[in-house]
Design a protein around this motif. Structure first.
Motif, short mmCIF file in Angstrom:
data_model
loop_
_atom_site.label_atom_id
_atom_site.label_comp_id
_atom_site.label_asym_id
_atom_site.label_seq_id
_atom_site.Cartn_x
_atom_site.Cartn_y
_atom_site.Cartn_z
N THR A 1 0.81 -1.22 0.00
CA THR A 1 0.00 0.00 0.00
C THR A 1 0.84 1.27 0.00
O THR A 1 0.36 2.33 -0.39
N ALA A 2 2.11 1.18 0.43
CA ALA A 2 2.95 2.37 0.44
C ALA A 2 3.29 2.84 -0.97
O ALA A 2 3.72 3.99 -1.16
N PHE A 3 3.13 1.97 -1.96
CA PHE A 3 3.42 2.37 -3.34
C PHE A 3 2.52 3.51 -3.77
O PHE A 3 2.90 4.33 -4.61
N GLU A 4 1.33 3.57 -3.20
CA GLU A 4 0.44 4.68 -3.55
C GLU A 4 1.06 6.02 -3.18
O GLU A 4 0.88 7.01 -3.87
N TYR A 5 1.79 6.03 -2.05
CA TYR A 5 2.45 7.29 -1.69
C TYR A 5 3.56 7.62 -2.69
O TYR A 5 3.76 8.79 -3.04
N ALA A 6 4.28 6.60 -3.14
CA ALA A 6 5.30 6.83 -4.16
C ALA A 6 4.69 7.49 -5.40
O ALA A 6 5.28 8.42 -5.98
N LEU A 7 3.51 7.02 -5.80
CA LEU A 7 2.84 7.60 -6.96
C LEU A 7 2.41 9.04 -6.69
O LEU A 7 2.54 9.91 -7.56
N ALA A 8 1.90 9.29 -5.47
CA ALA A 8 1.50 10.66 -5.13
C ALA A 8 2.68 11.61 -5.18
O ALA A 8 2.57 12.74 -5.68
N ALA A 9 3.83 11.15 -4.67
CA ALA A 9 5.03 11.98 -4.71
C ALA A 9 5.48 12.22 -6.14
O ALA A 9 5.88 13.35 -6.51
N GLN A 10 5.41 11.20 -6.98
CA GLN A 10 5.78 11.37 -8.38
C GLN A 10 4.86 12.37 -9.08
O GLN A 10 5.32 13.24 -9.82
N ARG A 11 3.56 12.24 -8.82
CA ARG A 11 2.61 13.16 -9.46
C ARG A 11 2.85 14.60 -9.05
O ARG A 11 2.60 15.54 -9.83
N ALA A 12 3.32 14.77 -7.82
CA ALA A 12 3.60 16.13 -7.32
C ALA A 12 4.98 16.62 -7.73
O ALA A 12 5.37 17.74 -7.37
N GLY A 13 5.73 15.80 -8.47
CA GLY A 13 7.06 16.20 -8.89
C GLY A 13 8.12 16.02 -7.82
O GLY A 13 9.21 16.60 -7.92
N ASN A 14 7.81 15.19 -6.80
CA ASN A 14 8.72 15.02 -5.67
C ASN A 14 9.13 13.58 -5.46
O ASN A 14 9.48 13.17 -4.35
N GLY A 15 9.11 12.78 -6.52
CA GLY A 15 9.42 11.37 -6.39
C GLY A 15 10.80 11.10 -5.84
O GLY A 15 11.01 10.09 -5.15
#
Length: 371
Positions: free
Chosen positions: A311-325
């Motif tokens: 489930t933590a992968f969703e946070y990785a995606l959120a960070a990527q979408r925000a340009g902060n991956g």
């Protein structure tokens, strides 16, 4: 046992229950008290380097409390040995106390500064629900915190996490009817006791085919650990229903897959619709933005049945979408259980965070490195 140990264990570290084997604690001054209705604990090592770790504990069924002369959990030994002071609020509420935990901990941080002066550097850490608070805080207060370590943290949107918990309980009711009683609303006096867990285990042992189907759909845990999760989820559902004054959960539009008998499961599972206003209130208890200015390192157990590591992968995606991956890294240890890290593993992860924050050495994603 997750449900029975939750209040006593998640607040500090399920991995550190065997205190008898722990080494002597780091020499430190301990302060305890109450602030704004929340108990707190402050530990300042003898050789304090003027840096600070703010720690968020996890979901608690009963109030977290410390006693005089109680040894600090060994999970903090590495932080204290490195010279960091550690502060912890017990929160003024139990349960999914994200709002209370954030406010109470910020009040404690300010009180610490008023007494001991401003730290040179402040870092965050949190466990389980405390990981939720850790991500929320590092996103919203980059002016205060230089980096964060989430341990078995619930990093996906809180409503999604709890909707999965609710769907699991509804599926359990399909396979094992009349074992746990009503779900909407859950009984107001429900508690995750050993007797209730034993009742669920007995039902699952009596129907191994249904148990296999339930485990196959859920995708985490086993026949030994899942009863604890189901019982805890029932308490969580009850507590949140009371917190938001209605039922925020629903599975009416969920299609269950991968159970091995999906036709039967989807035809027979009890269906519920969420109360719209309650669901809106639930969503405010944290939805990640991924707006990471500073590093966030997450550590999970691959066999975590309560907060599945995937489930933590969703946070990785959120960070990527925000340009902060680049400011998020997920690592893991191959263990079964919720938050079953050793103090040494926590210290290794904390050391990686320090190298990332202070020297720009971004740790690798994947297994927690063995130094």
């Amino acid at each position: 046992m997750i449900a029975r140990a939750l209040a006593a264990c998640v607040a500090f570290a399920c991995a550190t229950a065997a205190l008898a084997r722990a080494p002597a604690p780091v020499a430190a001054t301990t302060e305890m008290g109450t602030l704004g209705g929340a108990a707190y604990r402050i530990d300042i090592p003898k050789d304090w380097n003027r840096n600070l770790v703010v720690f968020y504990h996890g979901y608690a069924v009963t109030p977290v409390a410390w006693t005089n002369d109680e040894r600090i959990s060994p999970m903090f030994d590495g932080m204290l040995r490195r010279g960091f002071a550690v502060i912890q609020s017990a929160y003024s509420a139990t349960g999914w106390a994200v709002a209370e935990g954030a406010a109470d901990t910020e009040r404690l941080r300010k009180a610490f500064i008023a007494k001991h002066g401003a730290p040179k550097q402040t870092l965050l850490s949190g466990m389980s629900m405390g990981g939720t608070l850790t991500a929320m805080t590092i996103e919203s207060r980059p002016d205060v915190y230089a980096g964060a370590l989430s341990l078995c943290g619930a990093l996906e949107p809180s409503d999604r996490l709890m909707q999965r918990d609710f769907a699991l309980r509804a599926a359990f009711d399909h396979y094992f009817p009349n074992v746990l009683g009503a779900l909407v609303p859950a009984p107001g006096d429900f508690m995750p006791t050993g007797d209730v867990i034993a009742k669920v285990k007995a039902a699952m042992r009596a129907n191994p085919a249904a148990t296999r189907a339930l485990l196959s759909w859920y995708g985490a845990g086993d026949a030994d650990s899942l009863p604890d999760v189901i019982v805890f989820n029932t308490f969580e559902v009850r507590e949140v229903q009371q917190r938001v004054h209605g039922n925020p959960f629903g599975n009416a539009d969920l299609i269950y897959t991968n159970s091995g008998d999906d036709f039967a499961l989807n035809a027979g599972v009890p269906r519920y619709r969420a109360d719209a206003r309650a669901a809106q209130r639930m969503a405010r208890f944290y939805t990640p933005t991924g707006k990471l200015v500073h590093p966030l390192l997450a550590l999970h157990d691959t066999g975590d049945p309560l907060v599945p590591a995937s489930t933590a992968f969703e946070y990785a995606l959120a960070a990527q979408r925000a340009g902060n991956g680049d400011n998020f890294v997920q690592q893991f240890v191959n263990k079964e259980g919720h938050c079953v890290f050793t103090p040494e593993e926590i210290d290794r992860a904390f050391g990686e965070l320090l190298d990332w924050v202070n020297e720009g050495k971004r740790p690798p994603s994947g297994p927690l490195p063995i130094h």
